[in-house]
Design an enzyme around this catalytic site. Structure first.
Site, PDB file in Angstrom:
ATOM      1  N   ARG A 128     -10.414  24.227  50.560  1.00 44.43           N
ATOM      2  CA  ARG A 128      -9.006  24.281  50.973  1.00 44.43           C
ATOM      3  C   ARG A 128      -8.971  25.050  52.284  1.00 44.43           C
ATOM      4  NH1 ARG A 128      -8.353  26.230  44.908  1.00 44.43           N
ATOM      5  NH2 ARG A 128      -9.269  24.335  44.039  1.00 44.43           N
TER       6      ARG A 128
ATOM      7  N   LYS B 298      -9.168  17.766  31.068  1.00 45.51           N
ATOM      8  CA  LYS B 298      -8.296  17.655  32.258  1.00 45.51           C
ATOM      9  C   LYS B 298      -9.127  17.371  33.504  1.00 45.51           C
ATOM     10  CE  LYS B 298      -4.983  20.494  34.923  1.00 45.51           C
ATOM     11  NZ  LYS B 298      -5.702  20.967  36.118  1.00 45.51           N
TER      12      LYS B 298
ATOM     13  N   GLN C 194      -6.381  27.094  29.183  1.00 44.20           N
ATOM     14  CA  GLN C 194      -7.287  26.293  30.022  1.00 44.20           C
ATOM     15  C   GLN C 194      -8.544  27.093  30.324  1.00 44.20           C
ATOM     16  OE1 GLN C 194      -7.562  27.003  33.737  1.00 44.20           O
ATOM     17  NE2 GLN C 194      -9.360  25.665  33.680  1.00 44.20           N
TER      18      GLN C 194
ATOM     19  N   ARG D  55      -6.663  19.346  45.222  1.00 47.97           N
ATOM     20  CA  ARG D  55      -7.291  20.595  45.673  1.00 47.97           C
ATOM     21  C   ARG D  55      -8.805  20.576  45.543  1.00 47.97           C
ATOM     22  NH1 ARG D  55      -3.426  24.689  45.707  1.00 47.97           N
ATOM     23  NH2 ARG D  55      -4.750  26.376  44.972  1.00 47.97           N
TER      24      ARG D  55
ATOM     25  N   GLY E 283       1.526  15.647  42.110  1.00 42.96           N
ATOM     26  CA  GLY E 283       2.530  15.103  43.026  1.00 42.96           C
ATOM     27  C   GLY E 283       3.920  14.973  42.449  1.00 42.96           C
TER      28      GLY E 283
ATOM     29  N   PRO F   9      -1.775  24.587  34.229  1.00 39.10           N
ATOM     30  CA  PRO F   9      -2.390  25.883  34.556  1.00 39.10           C
ATOM     31  C   PRO F   9      -2.398  26.101  36.071  1.00 39.10           C
ATOM     32  CG  PRO F   9      -4.077  24.271  33.904  1.00 39.10           C
ATOM     33  CD  PRO F   9      -2.745  23.635  33.658  1.00 39.10           C
TER      34      PRO F   9
ATOM     35  N   GLY G  69       2.648  21.347  38.388  1.00 37.04           N
ATOM     36  CA  GLY G  69       1.990  22.551  38.901  1.00 37.04           C
ATOM     37  C   GLY G  69       2.875  23.202  39.950  1.00 37.04           C
ATOM     38  N   ARG G  70       2.775  22.688  41.174  1.00 31.02           N
ATOM     39  CA  ARG G  70       3.535  23.317  42.272  1.00 31.02           C
ATOM     40  C   ARG G  70       5.040  23.308  42.002  1.00 31.02           C
ATOM     41  NH1 ARG G  70      -0.535  20.352  44.458  1.00 31.02           N
ATOM     42  NH2 ARG G  70      -2.030  21.384  45.848  1.00 31.02           N
TER      43      ARG G  70
ATOM     44  N   SER H  71      -3.934  29.349  32.737  1.00 31.94           N
ATOM     45  CA  SER H  71      -5.236  29.249  33.416  1.00 31.94           C
ATOM     46  C   SER H  71      -6.128  30.416  33.025  1.00 31.94           C
ATOM     47  CB  SER H  71      -5.010  29.290  34.927  1.00 31.94           C
ATOM     48  OG  SER H  71      -6.221  29.529  35.609  1.00 31.94           O
TER      49      SER H  71
HETATM   50  C1  LIG Z   1      -2.026  27.229  43.095  1.00 30.78           C
HETATM   51  C2  LIG Z   1      -2.681  26.345  42.087  1.00 30.78           C
HETATM   52  C3  LIG Z   1      -3.623  26.874  41.222  1.00 30.78           C
HETATM   53  C4  LIG Z   1      -4.214  26.051  40.256  1.00 30.78           C
HETATM   54  N1  LIG Z   1      -5.093  26.614  39.359  1.00 30.78           N
HETATM   55  C5  LIG Z   1      -5.619  25.827  38.385  1.00 30.78           C
HETATM   56  C6  LIG Z   1      -6.441  26.406  37.389  1.00 30.78           C
HETATM   57  O1  LIG Z   1      -6.680  27.606  37.370  1.00 30.78           O
HETATM   58  N2  LIG Z   1      -6.966  25.576  36.463  1.00 30.78           N
HETATM   59  C7  LIG Z   1      -6.715  24.221  36.446  1.00 30.78           C
HETATM   60  O2  LIG Z   1      -7.213  23.514  35.574  1.00 30.78           O
HETATM   61  N3  LIG Z   1      -5.917  23.672  37.374  1.00 30.78           N
HETATM   62  C8  LIG Z   1      -5.359  24.439  38.320  1.00 30.78           C
HETATM   63  N4  LIG Z   1      -4.514  23.879  39.241  1.00 30.78           N
HETATM   64  C9  LIG Z   1      -4.192  22.446  39.158  1.00 30.78           C
HETATM   65  C10 LIG Z   1      -2.943  22.239  38.293  1.00 30.78           C
HETATM   66  O3  LIG Z   1      -3.213  22.542  36.951  1.00 30.78           O
HETATM   67  C11 LIG Z   1      -2.458  20.782  38.358  1.00 30.78           C
HETATM   68  O4  LIG Z   1      -3.510  19.918  38.051  1.00 30.78           O
HETATM   69  C12 LIG Z   1      -1.874  20.437  39.731  1.00 30.78           C
HETATM   70  O5  LIG Z   1      -1.144  21.517  40.258  1.00 30.78           O
HETATM   71  C13 LIG Z   1      -0.964  19.226  39.630  1.00 30.78           C
HETATM   72  O6  LIG Z   1      -0.470  18.862  40.877  1.00 30.78           O
HETATM   73  P1  LIG Z   1       0.972  19.325  41.427  1.00 30.78           P
HETATM   74  O7  LIG Z   1       0.813  20.720  41.892  1.00 30.78           O
HETATM   75  O8  LIG Z   1       1.209  18.384  42.547  1.00 30.78           O
HETATM   76  O9  LIG Z   1       1.953  19.198  40.288  1.00 30.78           O
HETATM   77  C14 LIG Z   1      -3.898  24.686  40.196  1.00 30.78           C
HETATM   78  C15 LIG Z   1      -2.946  24.155  41.079  1.00 30.78           C
HETATM   79  C16 LIG Z   1      -2.334  24.974  42.020  1.00 30.78           C
HETATM   80  C17 LIG Z   1      -1.285  24.385  42.928  1.00 30.78           C
END
Ligand SMILES: Cc1cc2nc3c(=O)[nH]c(=O)nc-3n(C[C@H](O)[C@H](O)[C@H](O)COP(=O)(O)O)c2cc1C
Length: 403
Positions: free
Chosen positions: A174, A263, A137, A290, A320, A87, A341-342, A116
């Site tokens: 952040r 999660k 989520q 984050r 990561g 998400p 995610g990213r 999300s």
């Molecule tokens: C821009 C952004 C927004 C995110 N928003 C949510 C969210 O709304 N709900 C949530 O459970 N995790 C959120 N996450 C966390 C991601 O679900 C995930 O745990 C995380 O991005 C994994 O790390 P990675 O970006 O290095 O792959 C967000 C991450 C990013 C980068």
């Protein structure tokens, strides 16, 4: 920058970092930094990716494999590879297609998309866009009434699992966001936006697409009783009252009848608690660095969680992941599948659906090549014998488990 597949192939785009570079060019800095950044000193953000580098492969040589089987089953659903889309809130700011485009690309690739709560598109439209599994989520934004209404809509729309994120007692700090005036830019006062507008105007293509899409989207899936959809700018404040506790899982379970995924687990103790509360899966996650800074990289926390749940629930992980070899390492250490995610959001920002498709294709090719180089015929056959982790990880795990 074009958005067709041509500009997304080699030599311009070979890996995820190439998509990140395009995203950085295309997005105004406040939006790029929102996507790219982490909490406080960004120690965990960096460590999530770096810790994968400490793991060494132990290949089996002189094995020729024409094709490897990448498929996995997660919560009873077959996925074409062990990569799911995490998400990512505010995706519609990155590209107007937002969650709809990402879900469509996931479905086309034969994998699952997790939507999300903080989505600019209606959850029904996102579900309709994908032919793959979709999970929802949940944040308790807007109070229990809004959450119950969201859960019921998700159930009705056909989402097959509910993901409860438990690492967001408040929004992490952040620091790039306040510096870039993110709050002011999302708000309604033109005067407050003024100091930050030059940077936005410097990205006319993004701006034109954003305006054509109607500007800052409302959060269509958080409908506060008597008030309507929540505004994006109100999310940070609303998160303060939205902490999910173990007690909440009990009432959520009464409203949501399908599997629940927890999660944001990093320790053996919390993993066991999630199992006791009936979680069908846990996601080892620190929210991509984050939330609380200076927690462990998730790949380091994974073995402790896998050992603690001892097969009683499925273990997923995220954080990561930028290469298919990272995914292979996580599977070797006990994850059933990995969320990105990213890695896909950079693709979304770079070129909408085509960018997400490209990110998934890069990772799929990486995984297949890594398996062949390891001499391993399938993702299902990966295990601990294919990797070596530093001794210090093992010692730390033993200490943590005995606490
Ligand atoms: C821009 C952004 C927004 C995110 N928003 C949510 C969210 O709304 N709900 C949530 O459970 N995790 C959120 N996450 C966390 C991601 O679900 C995930 O745990 C995380 O991005 C994994 O790390 P990675 O970006 O290095 O792959 C967000 C991450 C990013 C980068």
């Amino acid at each position: 920058m074009g958005s067709g597949q041509d500009t997304l192939g080699p030599p311009k785009v070979v890996n995820i970092e190439d998509l990140r570079r395009i995203a950085r060019r295309r997005l105004p800095q406040p939006v790029f930094d929102y996507l790219d950044g982490g909490a406080e000193d960004e120690i965990t953000l960096r460590e999530n990716t770096r810790a994968f580098h400490d793991i060494r492969f132990r290949p089996r040589a002189a094995i020729a494999l024409n094709k490897c089987d990448l498929s996995v089953r997660v919560l009873g659903q077959e996925l074409s590879s062990p990569v799911m889309l995490a998400p990512v809130g505010y995706s519609r700011l990155m590209h107007p297609g937002g969650e709809v485009a990402a879900a469509k690309a996931a479905g086309e690739a034969g994998t699952a998309y997790i939507l999300s709560t903080i989505s600019g598109h209606k959850l029904e439209a996102v579900k309709a866009a994908t032919k793959g599994p979709a999970w929802y989520q949940l944040y308790l934004l807007g109070g229990r009434g809004a959450a119950e209404a969201g859960i019921e809509r998700a159930q009705h729309a056909g989402y097959s699992a509910l993901v409860i994120t438990v690492d967001t007692a408040v929004a992490g700090m952040r620091e790039r966001d306040p510096r870039n005036g993110m709050k002011e830019l999302l708000g309604e006062s033109f005067l407050a936006k003024l100091p930050y507008l030059l940077e936005i105007l410097a990205h006319p293509r993004w701006l034109a697409a954003f305006l054509a899409d109607g500007g800052v989207p409302r959060l269509e899936n958080i409908v506060v009783p008597g008030q309507g959809p929540m505004k994006l700018v109100d999310v940070a404040a609303a998160l303060v009252d939205a902490a999910v506790t173990w007690d909440d899982l009990r009432w959520i379970r009464k409203v949501w009848t399908g599997p629940i995924v927890v999660k944001g687990i990093l320790t053996a103790g919390d993993a066991k608690r999630a199992v006791d509360e009936g979680a069908a899966a846990v996601v080892v996650s620190n929210h991509g660095g984050r939330q609380l800074d200076c927690v462990s990289a998730t790949i380091r926390a994974l073995p402790e969680v896998v050992s603690a749940v001892d097969g009683r629930t499925e273990v997923l992980m995220d954080g990561g992941v930028r290469r298919g070899s990272d995914i292979v390492k996580a599977i070797c250490l006990g994850a059933r599948a990995v969320l990105i995610g990213r890695a896909y959001a950079y693709g979304l920002a770079a070129a909408g659906e085509a960018g997400v498709t490209r990110a998934l294709a890069i990772l799929r090719a990486d995984i297949e090549r890594t398996l062949r180089l390891l001499g391993c015929p399938s993702v299902a056959a990966l295990d601990r014998s294919y990797v070596e982790v530093p001794n210090t990880w093992e010692c730390q795990r033993a200490t943590n488990e005995n606490q």
